[in-house]
Each structure stands twice: as C-alpha cells, then as structure tokens.
Design a protein around this motif. Structure first.
Motif, PDB file in Angstrom:
ATOM      1  N   LEU A  64     -18.337 -42.773  14.243  1.00 36.62           N
ATOM      2  CA  LEU A  64     -17.185 -43.305  15.146  1.00 36.62           C
ATOM      3  C   LEU A  64     -16.763 -42.427  16.125  1.00 36.62           C
ATOM      4  CD1 LEU A  64     -15.342 -45.208  12.167  1.00 36.62           C
ATOM      5  CD2 LEU A  64     -16.876 -46.162  13.834  1.00 36.62           C
ATOM      6  N   THR A  65     -16.604 -41.121  15.924  1.00 30.26           N
ATOM      7  CA  THR A  65     -16.045 -40.349  17.020  1.00 30.26           C
ATOM      8  C   THR A  65     -16.882 -39.424  17.604  1.00 30.26           C
ATOM      9  OG1 THR A  65     -15.045 -38.777  15.283  1.00 30.26           O
ATOM     10  CG2 THR A  65     -14.031 -40.668  15.702  1.00 30.26           C
ATOM     11  N   TYR A  68     -16.323 -38.220  21.165  1.00 30.51           N
ATOM     12  CA  TYR A  68     -15.130 -37.797  21.532  1.00 30.51           C
ATOM     13  C   TYR A  68     -14.803 -36.202  21.074  1.00 30.51           C
ATOM     14  CZ  TYR A  68     -13.722 -42.508  22.208  1.00 30.51           C
ATOM     15  OH  TYR A  68     -13.685 -44.041  22.431  1.00 30.51           O
ATOM     16  N   LYS A  69     -15.973 -35.633  20.552  1.00 32.80           N
ATOM     17  CA  LYS A  69     -15.897 -34.337  19.875  1.00 32.80           C
ATOM     18  C   LYS A  69     -16.021 -33.215  20.716  1.00 32.80           C
ATOM     19  CE  LYS A  69     -15.862 -31.269  16.449  1.00 32.80           C
ATOM     20  NZ  LYS A  69     -15.829 -30.258  17.218  1.00 32.80           N
ATOM     21  N   ALA A  77     -10.814 -34.953  18.023  1.00 31.07           N
ATOM     22  CA  ALA A  77     -11.790 -36.049  18.353  1.00 31.07           C
ATOM     23  C   ALA A  77     -11.271 -37.138  17.665  1.00 31.07           C
ATOM     24  CB  ALA A  77     -13.077 -35.588  17.763  1.00 31.07           C
ATOM     25  N   VAL A  78     -10.902 -37.124  16.583  1.00 30.53           N
ATOM     26  CA  VAL A  78     -10.247 -38.423  15.942  1.00 30.53           C
ATOM     27  C   VAL A  78      -8.865 -39.043  16.571  1.00 30.53           C
ATOM     28  CG1 VAL A  78      -9.129 -39.493  13.748  1.00 30.53           C
ATOM     29  CG2 VAL A  78     -11.112 -37.873  13.651  1.00 30.53           C
ATOM     30  N   ARG A  80      -8.463 -38.871  19.875  1.00 32.74           N
ATOM     31  CA  ARG A  80      -9.008 -39.096  21.254  1.00 32.74           C
ATOM     32  C   ARG A  80      -9.388 -40.502  20.835  1.00 32.74           C
ATOM     33  NH1 ARG A  80     -12.235 -34.132  23.916  1.00 32.74           N
ATOM     34  NH2 ARG A  80     -10.425 -32.844  24.467  1.00 32.74           N
ATOM     35  N   TRP A  81     -10.387 -40.622  19.769  1.00 33.18           N
ATOM     36  CA  TRP A  81     -10.890 -41.988  19.453  1.00 33.18           C
ATOM     37  C   TRP A  81      -9.791 -43.013  19.057  1.00 33.18           C
ATOM     38  CZ3 TRP A  81     -10.287 -44.966  14.843  1.00 33.18           C
ATOM     39  CH2 TRP A  81     -11.222 -45.808  14.691  1.00 33.18           C
ATOM     40  N   HIS A  85      -8.311 -46.983  21.190  1.00 31.46           N
ATOM     41  CA  HIS A  85      -8.371 -48.378  20.434  1.00 31.46           C
ATOM     42  C   HIS A  85      -6.829 -48.793  20.380  1.00 31.46           C
ATOM     43  CE1 HIS A  85     -12.443 -48.108  19.811  1.00 31.46           C
ATOM     44  NE2 HIS A  85     -12.326 -46.911  19.165  1.00 31.46           N
ATOM     45  N   ALA A 116      -8.610 -43.630  11.231  1.00 35.42           N
ATOM     46  CA  ALA A 116      -8.261 -42.038  11.549  1.00 35.42           C
ATOM     47  C   ALA A 116      -7.783 -41.265  10.743  1.00 35.42           C
ATOM     48  CB  ALA A 116      -7.366 -41.988  12.847  1.00 35.42           C
ATOM     49  N   THR A 129     -16.672 -36.761  12.066  1.00 33.45           N
ATOM     50  CA  THR A 129     -16.697 -37.685  12.886  1.00 33.45           C
ATOM     51  C   THR A 129     -17.508 -38.917  12.230  1.00 33.45           C
ATOM     52  OG1 THR A 129     -19.134 -37.040  13.510  1.00 33.45           O
ATOM     53  CG2 THR A 129     -17.593 -35.995  14.791  1.00 33.45           C
TER      54      THR A 129
END
Length: 170
Positions: A64-65, A68-69, A77-78, A80-81, A85, A116, A129
C-alpha cells in the motif's frame, strides 16, 4: 488452467466486493475505466453512501505505501499515504490466497486510519509498507518473533457494515 494474473485479481476483487455488498442488501454502483478517483465503487443504504476502494491480493498481503517510502521512514510513508486518502473512504481488502476457484475469497473492510495504525505497528513497531493478512517475522527481521495480522473485526459481516455505514456513511 489459465493464469490468474494481477489484472484478473483486480477485476475479481471488485466483482466479489460488489456481489457480497449486494448480497447484504446494499445498492452498489461500480465505476469502470481508467483514472478512477479515490474509490472503485459505492454502496448505498437508505440515504447513506460508502465510497469503497478495492484492493485484491493473491499472496497474503497488500502493498500500500511503497510509493510513499522514498527518502523517509516507514511511519512517515504511512502518514503520506494516509494524507492521500479521504478519511471516509473504506478499503475492501480481498484475499485469494489459498482459495479454490469455486470459493469466496476472504474480504476485510477497513478505514484508511485503521490501516495506517496497523502498518505503523507492523514489524514490531518499526512500520511497514505492506499490510499482511498473517505474517510472522523471522529471526533476522526488525520485527523478529512478532506476528502481524488483520484484525478479526475487519472481516466483512453485517455488524461491520452497519458500523461503517453508521460511522462513515455520507
């Protein structure tokens, strides 16, 4: 037997999600075509609508992420993800691993915040991620000895759907 490709996984995941929502008595509308917005389908109950993003998998996990990492920690990164949304979008996580062709896949429903939080707790709190359905970290991993798994309450059910519509329906 034909190969069950990632394209097939995506199509089947949407179809199973739509079918089970219809089976629970919800009106369902599926979007088709490229460049869809935040969600793949909507479910309607009375005057409440849930926007649902469908993610299919055949390997016991959902990446999923990863996008964004770059240049940040797993937790960043989480975040940002999560920022990308809408808080009221519901994710349908459809798992085909270990499922015969004539069986229903496992379907989980979760909010971006729930996902998240789970991703940040992954790997013994280091973060990850990938959202794992059920994964025990080996002896050399950052989360060695810990197990990451999808909470049982995310499994699709009438109770879960009622909660999501009541809390997140628009």
């Amino acid at each position: 037997m034909n190969e069950f490709t990632s394209w097939h996984v995506g199509v089947a995941a949407e179809a199973y999600t739509a079918a089970i929502l219809a089976r629970y008595g919800y009106d369902v509308s599926v979007q088709y075509g490229a460049n869809q917005p935040e969600y793949d389908l909507i479910a309607v109950s009375g005057d409440k609508i849930l926007k649902i993003s469908v993610k299919g998998s055949k390997d016991k996990s959902w990446g999923l992420t990863q996008g964004y990492k770059k240049g940040c920690t797993y937790h960043e990164a989480v975040d940002r993800w999560l920022d990308a949304h809408h808080e009221k979008t519901i994710f349908s996580l459809v798992q085909f691993y270990g499922i015969a062709q004539n069986e229903m896949p496992r379907i989980y429903l979760a909010t971006p915040k729930e996902i998240a939080d789970r991703l940040k707790k992954s790997a013994g709190g280091r973060g990850e991620t990938i959202l794992y359905e059920n994964h025990t970290w080996g002896p050399r991993a950052a989360g060695r000895g810990t197990t990451d798994s999808i909470p049982k309450e995310w499994l699709i059910s009438e109770e879960r759907l009622n909660f999501l519509f009541k809390t997140y329906g628009q």
